[in-house]
Design a protein around this motif. Structure first.
Motif, mmCIF file in Angstrom:
data_model
loop_
_atom_site.group_PDB
_atom_site.id
_atom_site.type_symbol
_atom_site.label_atom_id
_atom_site.label_comp_id
_atom_site.label_asym_id
_atom_site.label_seq_id
_atom_site.Cartn_x
_atom_site.Cartn_y
_atom_site.Cartn_z
ATOM 1 N N ASP A 201 4.036 7.654 7.040
ATOM 2 C CA ASP A 201 4.373 8.737 6.115
ATOM 3 C C ASP A 201 4.388 8.229 4.680
ATOM 4 O O ASP A 201 3.891 8.899 3.763
ATOM 5 C CB ASP A 201 5.728 9.343 6.472
ATOM 6 N N HIS A 202 4.970 7.050 4.467
ATOM 7 C CA HIS A 202 4.947 6.437 3.136
ATOM 8 C C HIS A 202 3.500 6.235 2.680
ATOM 9 O O HIS A 202 3.147 6.566 1.538
ATOM 10 C CB HIS A 202 5.697 5.102 3.179
ATOM 11 N N MET B 89 1.716 8.096 -0.483
ATOM 12 C CA MET B 89 1.246 7.178 -1.527
ATOM 13 C C MET B 89 -0.203 7.506 -1.897
ATOM 14 O O MET B 89 -0.555 7.595 -3.074
ATOM 15 C CB MET B 89 1.359 5.739 -1.031
ATOM 16 N N GLU B 90 -1.037 7.671 -0.883
ATOM 17 C CA GLU B 90 -2.454 7.929 -1.139
ATOM 18 C C GLU B 90 -2.671 9.309 -1.754
ATOM 19 O O GLU B 90 -3.459 9.467 -2.695
ATOM 20 C CB GLU B 90 -3.238 7.811 0.160
ATOM 21 N N LYS B 91 -1.939 10.310 -1.259
ATOM 22 C CA LYS B 91 -2.143 11.687 -1.708
ATOM 23 C C LYS B 91 -1.557 11.952 -3.088
ATOM 24 O O LYS B 91 -2.203 12.572 -3.938
ATOM 25 C CB LYS B 91 -1.518 12.643 -0.686
ATOM 26 N N LEU C 120 0.445 9.490 -5.148
ATOM 27 C CA LEU C 120 0.590 8.387 -6.090
ATOM 28 C C LEU C 120 -0.706 7.611 -6.276
ATOM 29 O O LEU C 120 -0.749 6.655 -7.043
ATOM 30 C CB LEU C 120 1.709 7.426 -5.637
ATOM 31 N N PHE C 121 -1.756 8.026 -5.543
ATOM 32 C CA PHE C 121 -3.102 7.476 -5.701
ATOM 33 C C PHE C 121 -3.115 5.957 -5.535
ATOM 34 O O PHE C 121 -3.761 5.230 -6.282
ATOM 35 C CB PHE C 121 -3.675 7.874 -7.061
ATOM 36 N N SER C 122 -2.384 5.482 -4.541
ATOM 37 C CA SER C 122 -2.283 4.052 -4.297
ATOM 38 C C SER C 122 -2.319 3.792 -2.799
ATOM 39 O O SER C 122 -1.873 4.612 -1.998
ATOM 40 C CB SER C 122 -0.976 3.500 -4.885
ATOM 41 N N THR C 123 -2.834 2.620 -2.430
ATOM 42 C CA THR C 123 -2.818 2.199 -1.035
ATOM 43 C C THR C 123 -1.806 1.076 -0.807
ATOM 44 O O THR C 123 -1.801 0.444 0.253
ATOM 45 C CB THR C 123 -4.215 1.720 -0.600
ATOM 46 N N SER C 124 -0.954 0.839 -1.786
ATOM 47 C CA SER C 124 0.067 -0.198 -1.646
ATOM 48 C C SER C 124 1.041 0.175 -0.532
ATOM 49 O O SER C 124 1.429 1.332 -0.371
ATOM 50 C CB SER C 124 0.844 -0.360 -2.958
ATOM 51 N N SER C 125 1.472 -0.818 0.249
ATOM 52 C CA SER C 125 2.423 -0.567 1.331
ATOM 53 C C SER C 125 3.866 -0.792 0.893
ATOM 54 O O SER C 125 4.795 -0.425 1.601
ATOM 55 C CB SER C 125 2.109 -1.468 2.531
#
Length: 387
Positions: free
Chosen positions: A171-172, A176-178, A180-185
């Motif tokens: 879910d995080h 994040m991708e949708k 915050l435009f990031s793939t950071s975990s």
């Protein structure tokens, strides 16, 4: 002959329900699905989705008295239900994207999601709904303190800050991708316009530990609030790392009773290891070393601060907020205008950098303890109101 309207009004007054002894003549009773503590939580926030989805009370926290036909609070109960239902009916982008309901709350300054079943407090478990309200309560305490320091009113921020805590890694990652435009975990925030912070609570750094996540939320909440105050602009990369990081540490420490968090870029922990934020330790380090601190500290960006500089930023913010509170808003506005510390600080505080160093050090020696008092244990009960 008496007019008809007054006669009708008199008749209505005579027949209006007055409740009974069971409901203390209110016409309603407390919803049995919510404990006294939970009712107190709900009264502290304008909206909570968990309460709004309660089938018996619909978020009003009240139900009809089973022993009478109503009373003076019956209409208010219905108004509360309708307001909660209208809020719940509004589309929530996160719920739409994840295609399921979420535990969320609205406060004056924040839009919160705590999508957690339970967290850990040592060997004890902390209910996710309870944690949502503890975080909401303390974020608003931090916001009230910050608003007082900067003389801020509601119009000084263009949007509320968003705080999201996710127990499921997927879910995080999805939000994040949708959004915050990031793939950071890892935990991640966007500052300035529409500020937001998102974290996976089971991350190895946090391991679903309620005290750690509580502090993390307050620390980052302070960053979100400051980045959206007066202008939608983060000053941490404008040579005001001391102000940005000092604020994060200071409000966390004031509300939680300790500061255990630090913000850096993704290269790792600060140079020198994890910061020691204890006031006694800061005092000792300053007394042992006569090397000037402020000339370097006051020009650094947030991501450039060493471990010691995180502690000194906290302490310098401590001094400014205590002894020169009226300078905080002019300093923030000055950094927004991309003015340098060497120009701003003498103007706002009346000292050059070397005089500032001398005054700050003297205050630390006078104000900080030689030894640290016993740390305040993690408290689930409401903390003192620091406003």
């Amino acid at each position: 002959m008496l007019p008809i309207v007054p006669l009708l009004a008199a008749a209505l007054l005579q027949t209006a329900p007055e409740g009974c002894r069971k409901c203390e003549h209110r016409g309603v009773v407390d919803c049995s699905k919510h404990s006294a503590e939970e009712r107190q939580w709900e009264q502290e926030v304008p909206r909570c989705s968990v309460a709004a989805r309660c089938a018996p009370c619909g978020g009003s926290l009240l139900v009809d008295c089973p022993k009478c036909e109503g009373g003076p609070l019956s209409a208010e109960m219905e108004q509360r239900r309708q307001a909660a239902a209208a809020w719940l009916a509004q589309e929530d982008p996160l719920e739409t994207h994840l295609q399921r309901p979420l535990a969320r709350a609205e406060t004056l300054h924040f839009r919160l999601v705590v999508d957690v079943v339970a967290l850990k407090d040592g060997k004890k478990k902390v209910d996710g709904h309870a944690f949502l309200h503890w975080v909401a309560r303390d974020l608003e305490r931090a916001a009230a303190l910050q608003d007082g320091h900067y003389g801020a009113v509601a119009a000084d921020r263009r949007s509320p800050s968003r705080m999201w805590l996710w127990q499921r890694r997927e879910d995080h990652a999805a939000v994040m991708e949708k959004f915050l435009f990031s793939t950071s975990s890892g935990d991640f925030k966007m500052l300035g316009r529409d500020p937001v912070f998102s974290v996976w609570t089971a991350d190895p750094q946090f391991e679903d530990a309620a005290p750690r996540l509580h502090s993390l939320a307050i620390h980052n909440g302070a960053h979100l609030l400051l980045s959206n105050l007066f202008r939608e602009l983060w000053v941490g990369d404008l040579g005001a790392g001391w102000l940005d990081e000092g604020a994060g540490h200071w409000y966390e420490d004031k509300v939680i009773g300790r500061s255990t968090n630090y913000c850096v870029d993704e290269t790792g922990i600060p140079s020198g290891g994890i910061p020691d934020m204890a006031r006694s330790s800061i005092r000792t380090r300053l007394e042992r070393s006569k090397d000037a601190v402020l000339p370097g500290l006051l020009r650094r960006q947030s991501g450039e601060l060493s471990a010691d500089e995180h502690a000194y930023a906290f302490s310098f913010y401590d001094w400014v907020s205590s002894e020169h509170r009226g300078a905080l808003a002019p300093l923030l506005r000055g950094y927004h205008s991309r003015r340098s510390s060497s120009e701003l600080l003498p103007e706002a505080l009346g000292f050059n950098v070397f005089q500032l160093e001398e005054a700050w050090r003297a205050w630390v020696t006078k104000s900080y303890p030689a030894t640290e008092p016993k740390p305040r244990r993690y408290e689930r009960a409401p903390a003192p109101d620091f406003r």
